[in-house]
Enzyme design. Structure first.
Site, PDB file in Angstrom:
ATOM      1  N   THR A  17       0.803  -1.226   0.000  1.00  0.00           N
ATOM      2  CA  THR A  17       0.000   0.000   0.000  1.00  0.00           C
ATOM      3  C   THR A  17       0.834   1.274   0.000  1.00  0.00           C
ATOM      4  OG1 THR A  17      -0.170  -0.057   2.420  1.00  0.00           O
ATOM      5  CG2 THR A  17      -1.924  -1.151   1.171  1.00  0.00           C
ATOM      6  N   LYS A  43      -2.822  -3.477   7.989  1.00  0.00           N
ATOM      7  CA  LYS A  43      -3.869  -3.165   7.006  1.00  0.00           C
ATOM      8  C   LYS A  43      -4.546  -4.416   6.458  1.00  0.00           C
ATOM      9  CE  LYS A  43      -2.075   1.336   5.669  1.00  0.00           C
ATOM     10  NZ  LYS A  43      -1.750   2.269   4.560  1.00  0.00           N
ATOM     11  N   ILE A  96      13.698  -4.973  -4.333  1.00  0.00           N
ATOM     12  CA  ILE A  96      14.089  -3.800  -5.118  1.00  0.00           C
ATOM     13  C   ILE A  96      14.888  -2.804  -4.278  1.00  0.00           C
ATOM     14  CG2 ILE A  96      13.216  -1.944  -6.591  1.00  0.00           C
ATOM     15  CD1 ILE A  96      12.583  -4.802  -7.589  1.00  0.00           C
ATOM     16  N   THR A  97      14.673  -2.786  -3.001  1.00  0.00           N
ATOM     17  CA  THR A  97      15.214  -1.781  -2.087  1.00  0.00           C
ATOM     18  C   THR A  97      16.726  -1.598  -2.193  1.00  0.00           C
ATOM     19  OG1 THR A  97      13.468  -2.402  -0.533  1.00  0.00           O
ATOM     20  CG2 THR A  97      15.270  -1.050   0.330  1.00  0.00           C
ATOM     21  N   GLU A  98      17.140  -0.326  -2.252  1.00  0.00           N
ATOM     22  CA  GLU A  98      18.565   0.026  -2.232  1.00  0.00           C
ATOM     23  C   GLU A  98      18.935   0.552  -0.854  1.00  0.00           C
ATOM     24  OE1 GLU A  98      21.769   2.874  -4.651  1.00  0.00           O
ATOM     25  OE2 GLU A  98      19.636   2.929  -5.171  1.00  0.00           O
ATOM     26  N   TYR A 159      18.335  -2.447 -19.323  1.00  0.00           N
ATOM     27  CA  TYR A 159      17.355  -1.885 -20.254  1.00  0.00           C
ATOM     28  C   TYR A 159      17.994  -1.610 -21.612  1.00  0.00           C
ATOM     29  CZ  TYR A 159      15.345  -0.740 -15.646  1.00  0.00           C
ATOM     30  OH  TYR A 159      14.900  -0.784 -14.350  1.00  0.00           O
ATOM     31  N   HIS A 248      27.071   2.079  -7.587  1.00  0.00           N
ATOM     32  CA  HIS A 248      26.645   0.993  -6.708  1.00  0.00           C
ATOM     33  C   HIS A 248      27.606   0.810  -5.542  1.00  0.00           C
ATOM     34  CE1 HIS A 248      24.322  -0.981 -10.247  1.00  0.00           C
ATOM     35  NE2 HIS A 248      23.567  -0.137  -9.588  1.00  0.00           N
TER      36      HIS A 248
END
Length: 292
Positions: A17, A43, A96-98, A159, A248
Site C-alpha cells: 500500500t 492493514k 528492489i530496495t537500495e 534496459y 553501486h
C-alpha cells in the site's frame, strides 16, 4: 520455458500500500503479471488495487497460494521483510530496495542457506519473462519474447541490452537484474547455470561492472561448464579510478582486485565475446549468432 517466473507465477507485494508498492504493482498488473495480493502490517482485511491485503506473508501465501514476492520496503526494514518471505517458503523473492545495511544482508544470506527461497537483489530492477510476468521496476514495453537470456548488475544497462536485442529482432527469454550491492541473493553463476540449462535460451548477455569477483567466478564457471552457449559481455567501469565507489555500493576497485581489465581478461579466456561499448551489445550478439 524461460527461468524463475512465467505466466503461472502468483505474485504478492510486500509494502503493497506504499507509494512505490502501489505504483509498480499497478504497472505489473497492467503488464499481465498474476498479482494475487499484498502485505502491509496493520492493514490486513482491506483491499488495494482490487486485491486483498494481508498482515503477514504467511497469511498471504496460505490464502492466495503465492509463490513469488516483490519487496518495496524502506532499507531499515527490508531485511526483515526478506526473512519473513524466506520463513514463509516463498520460492522467488525479488527485493528492489537500495541501501540495506551490509550486516543485515549477511543475516539474510545466512538464512537463505538450505531454504526454499531464491532471492533476487537487493538493489535491483527485478526479473521479467517478456509477455508473461514482470516483477520489478523495469519498463515492460521495451521487452520482446525471444531467445536471449540477460543477467546484469546494472539496472539501466539491462534496459539498454533489452532495447537493443528487441531492436535487432532477437528478443529475450528472461531478464534478471541481480543488483549492485556487495551482498546479494543470486549471482552471475546461478543465473548463467539456469540459462545454460534452459532450452528456450539460445544465447546469454552478461553485464558486469567493477568491484568484487562475481565476473571472475562466472568466467571460471563458463570455462568448466559442459554446456556451451554463445555469451556476450560488457563490463562497466573501465576508466574508473581505484578506491572510488562508482554508483553501486559494490562498484569499487580495492587493491589489486575488481578492475574491469581483470574481469575482461578472465571472461575472454573463457571464450566470452567482449564488447567495450554498451551501444554495441545487441549488434555484437546478432553478429555472433549469425556467424554460428
Amino acid at each position: 520455458m524461460a527461468i524463475l517466473i512465467n505466466k503461472k507465477t502468483q505474485v504478492i507485494c510486500q509494502g503493497f500500500t506504499g507509494l512505490q508498492g502501489t505504483f509498480h504493482s499497478e504497472q505489473a498488473i497492467a503488464y499481465g503479471t498474476n498479482m494475487v495480493g499484498g502485505v502491509t502490517p496493520g492493514k490486513g482485511g482491506h483491499t488495494h488495487l482490487d486485491l486483498p491485503v494481508y498482515n503477514t506473508v504467511h497469511e498471504a501465501k496460505a490464502k492466495t497460494g503465492a509463490n513469488a514476492s516483490v519487496i518495496y520496503v524502506p532499507p531499515g526494514f527490508a531485511a526483515d521483510s526478506i526473512l519473513e518471505a524466506i520463513d514463509a517458503e516463498i520460492e522467488v523473492v525479488v527485493c528492489i530496495t537500495e541501501g540495506i545495511p551490509v550486516l543485515d544482508m549477511v543475516k539474510v544470506k545466512r538464512a537463505l542457506v538450505g531454504s526454499k527461497t531464491r532471492l533476487i537483489g537487493p538493489n535491483c530492477p527485478g526479473v521479467i519473462t517478456p509477455g508473461e510476468c514482470k516483477i520489478g521496476i523495469m519498463p515492460g514495453h521495451i521487452h520482446k519474447r525471444g531467445t536471449i537470456g540477460i543477467v546484469s548488475r546494472s539496472g539501466t544497462l539491462t534496459y539498454e541490452a533489452v532495447a537493443q536485442t528487441t531492436a535487432v529482432g532477437l528478443g529475450q527469454s528472461t531478464c534478471i537484474g541481480i543488483g549492485g550491492d556487495p551482498v546479494n541473493g543470486t549471482n552471475f553463476v546461478d543465473c548463467i547455470e539456469m540459462f545454460l540449462k534452459d532450452d528456450e535460451t539460445k544465447a546469454i548477455i552478461m553485464i558486469g561492472e567493477i568491484g568484487g569477483n562475481a565476473e571472475e567466478d562466472a568466467a571460471e564457471f563458463i570455462k568448466q561448464s559442459k554446456i556451451k552457449k554463445p555469451i556476450v559481455s560488457f563490463i562497466a567501469g573501465i576508466t574508473a579510478p581505484p578506491g572510488k565507489r562508482m554508483g553501486h555500493a559494490g562498484a569499487i576497485i580495492v587493491g589489486r582486485t575488481g578492475s574491469a581489465e581483470d574481469k575482461l581478461e578472465a571472461l575472454q579466456s573463457a571464450g566470452v565475446i567482449i564488447t567495450r561499448s554498451p551501444a554495441d551489445i545487441g549488434k555484437t550478439m546478432l553478429d555472433l549468432l549469425n556467424k554460428g
